[in-house]
Design an enzyme around this catalytic site. Sequence first.
Site, PDB file in Angstrom:
ATOM      1  N   CYS A   1       0.858  -1.186   0.000  1.00 39.37           N
ATOM      2  CA  CYS A   1       0.000   0.000   0.000  1.00 39.37           C
ATOM      3  C   CYS A   1       0.882   1.219   0.000  1.00 39.37           C
ATOM      4  O   CYS A   1       2.062   1.154   0.323  1.00 39.37           O
ATOM      5  CB  CYS A   1      -0.945   0.014   1.184  1.00 39.37           C
ATOM      6  SG  CYS A   1      -2.276   1.223   0.966  1.00 39.37           S
TER       7      CYS A   1
ATOM      8  N   CYS B   1      -3.956   6.143  -0.254  1.00 35.10           N
ATOM      9  CA  CYS B   1      -3.418   4.873  -0.742  1.00 35.10           C
ATOM     10  C   CYS B   1      -3.146   4.900  -2.242  1.00 35.10           C
ATOM     11  O   CYS B   1      -3.128   3.853  -2.895  1.00 35.10           O
ATOM     12  CB  CYS B   1      -4.388   3.741  -0.412  1.00 35.10           C
ATOM     13  SG  CYS B   1      -4.794   3.651   1.338  1.00 35.10           S
TER      14      CYS B   1
ATOM     15  N   LYS C   1     -12.245  -5.060   1.715  1.00 30.40           N
ATOM     16  CA  LYS C   1     -11.643  -4.215   2.747  1.00 30.40           C
ATOM     17  C   LYS C   1     -12.532  -2.999   2.920  1.00 30.40           C
ATOM     18  O   LYS C   1     -12.757  -2.245   1.979  1.00 30.40           O
ATOM     19  CB  LYS C   1     -10.235  -3.796   2.321  1.00 30.40           C
ATOM     20  CG  LYS C   1      -9.611  -2.810   3.307  1.00 30.40           C
ATOM     21  CD  LYS C   1      -8.169  -2.524   3.021  1.00 30.40           C
ATOM     22  CE  LYS C   1      -7.637  -1.496   4.006  1.00 30.40           C
ATOM     23  NZ  LYS C   1      -6.236  -1.169   3.774  1.00 30.40           N
TER      24      LYS C   1
ATOM     25  N   ARG D   1     -11.072   7.549   3.415  1.00 29.58           N
ATOM     26  CA  ARG D   1     -10.784   6.531   2.401  1.00 29.58           C
ATOM     27  C   ARG D   1     -12.060   5.959   1.781  1.00 29.58           C
ATOM     28  O   ARG D   1     -12.038   4.909   1.161  1.00 29.58           O
ATOM     29  CB  ARG D   1      -9.991   5.384   3.030  1.00 29.58           C
ATOM     30  CG  ARG D   1      -8.697   5.778   3.686  1.00 29.58           C
ATOM     31  CD  ARG D   1      -7.702   4.630   3.616  1.00 29.58           C
ATOM     32  NE  ARG D   1      -6.662   4.670   4.613  1.00 29.58           N
ATOM     33  CZ  ARG D   1      -5.674   5.556   4.658  1.00 29.58           C
ATOM     34  NH1 ARG D   1      -5.601   6.523   3.756  1.00 29.58           N
ATOM     35  NH2 ARG D   1      -4.754   5.495   5.617  1.00 29.58           N
TER      36      ARG D   1
ATOM     37  N   LYS E   1     -11.652  -7.949   5.686  1.00 35.81           N
ATOM     38  CA  LYS E   1     -11.045  -7.102   6.715  1.00 35.81           C
ATOM     39  C   LYS E   1     -11.957  -5.947   7.035  1.00 35.81           C
ATOM     40  O   LYS E   1     -12.407  -5.308   6.089  1.00 35.81           O
ATOM     41  CB  LYS E   1      -9.716  -6.571   6.169  1.00 35.81           C
ATOM     42  CG  LYS E   1      -9.016  -5.595   7.065  1.00 35.81           C
ATOM     43  CD  LYS E   1      -7.732  -5.145   6.436  1.00 35.81           C
ATOM     44  CE  LYS E   1      -7.181  -4.020   7.296  1.00 35.81           C
ATOM     45  NZ  LYS E   1      -6.425  -3.087   6.552  1.00 35.81           N
TER      46      LYS E   1
ATOM     47  N   SER F   1      -6.372  -3.671  14.030  1.00 31.85           N
ATOM     48  CA  SER F   1      -5.824  -2.969  15.194  1.00 31.85           C
ATOM     49  C   SER F   1      -6.891  -2.583  16.215  1.00 31.85           C
ATOM     50  O   SER F   1      -6.673  -2.697  17.419  1.00 31.85           O
ATOM     51  CB  SER F   1      -5.059  -1.733  14.720  1.00 31.85           C
ATOM     52  OG  SER F   1      -5.886  -0.898  13.927  1.00 31.85           O
TER      53      SER F   1
HETATM   54  C1  PBG Z   1      -2.872   0.041   4.536  1.00 32.18           C
HETATM   55  C2  PBG Z   1      -3.441  -0.793   5.606  1.00 32.18           C
HETATM   56  C3  PBG Z   1      -4.249  -0.430   6.692  1.00 32.18           C
HETATM   57  C4  PBG Z   1      -4.414  -1.570   7.464  1.00 32.18           C
HETATM   58  C5  PBG Z   1      -3.742  -2.593   6.827  1.00 32.18           C
HETATM   59  N1  PBG Z   1      -3.167  -2.094   5.675  1.00 32.18           N
HETATM   60  C6  PBG Z   1      -4.769   0.880   7.089  1.00 32.18           C
HETATM   61  C7  PBG Z   1      -5.834   1.512   6.337  1.00 32.18           C
HETATM   62  O1  PBG Z   1      -6.348   1.004   5.333  1.00 32.18           O
HETATM   63  O2  PBG Z   1      -6.181   2.614   6.728  1.00 32.18           O
HETATM   64  C8  PBG Z   1      -5.172  -1.650   8.751  1.00 32.18           C
HETATM   65  C9  PBG Z   1      -4.750  -2.733   9.650  1.00 32.18           C
HETATM   66  C10 PBG Z   1      -5.208  -2.614  11.057  1.00 32.18           C
HETATM   67  O3  PBG Z   1      -6.010  -1.741  11.436  1.00 32.18           O
HETATM   68  O4  PBG Z   1      -4.754  -3.448  11.848  1.00 32.18           O
HETATM   69  N2  PBG Z   1      -3.771   0.588   3.663  1.00 32.18           N
END
Ligand code: PBG
Length: 325
Positions: A117, A127, A192, A214, A245, A271
């Site tokens: 990314c 991104c 996602k 996003r 995800k 997270s």
């Molecule tokens: C990169 C990415 C993200 C996460 C994984 N790859 C952040 C986002 O999309 O803002 C999130 C992973 C997590 O919250 O543990 N784009």
Amino acid sequence: MVQRPRRLRGSYLMRSMVRETRVSADSLIYPMFVTEGEDVKEEIRSMPGQFRYSIDRMDEMLQELGAAGVSAVMLFGIPAHKDEAGSGAYDENGIVQRALRHAKKNHPGMLFVADLCMCEYTSHGHCGIISGEEVDNDATLPYLQKIAVSQAQAGADVIAPSDMMDGRVAAIRAALDEAGFSHIPIMAYSAKFASSFYGPFRDAADSAPGFGDRKSYQMDFHNGREAEKEILLDVEEGADIVMVKPAMSYGDLIRAAKEITHVPVAAYSVSGEYAMVKAAAAAGFIDEEKIMCEMAVAAYRAGADIYITYFAKELAVCMREGKIG
Ligand code: PBG
């Protein structure tokens, strides 16, 4: 009474025998943050127990993971320098490329997945490539191709695009094939969602968007059928593994991914899921280990073949000790 479902719940042995979901540490992937500098092991404020590691400090964690039975790691790079084009993401001496070379050399028995990314590498935190106030899908694809090839050259075993640009799986597949990496699989972040569960990650990776959000590229979490469309598109474009995800609130889509495809399904417990468990456990409101196990089993029960989690090491231990089944 003819039906007494409780008969099969009477003892631990009985319950274990009829369990529908069996898990093993082989299916775990641990997400790890790598940062510039030396001798850095910096705790992430919103993710107690998770750290940013400099390359020279990665080994201790990789060894611990290996000892616990976790053999797959997904790497996220945090570069010192960011620019409009996220050039650090495809620099052959970029943070992830160096981390990959180091990790592959010192831990040949482990599998390394490269998150692909641009948001950690762009000054605007989006991104992709910006034109005006928009993320320009087609202008971004050549950059994703370059990043994928540089990650494969650095030794990545799997490329995992998380950007959510349309057509990126096909573009990355073509670039990898052309560069001699037709054997490297793509694990696509297919469904996602634009999720508030990523808050702590953006803290960890310093990747919050500088303007806007996003939502023009990540999915609207009201939509399940559209998630299926994204999953099917990625398979058509050549994804070897599809991902849903976040994991915890998206079990319906983990199940859907399992039913509508014939590829392995990954679920990413993100997270925010980790942060909530940690915070509630620290407050004494929940049993951390039991909740962690229950969340993992739920993802597997829904259909996950692969589970990506910040709890990978602890889960592997629970799996080994039979605390999770
Ligand atoms: C990169 C990415 C993200 C996460 C994984 N790859 C952040 C986002 O999309 O803002 C999130 C992973 C997590 O919250 O543990 N784009």
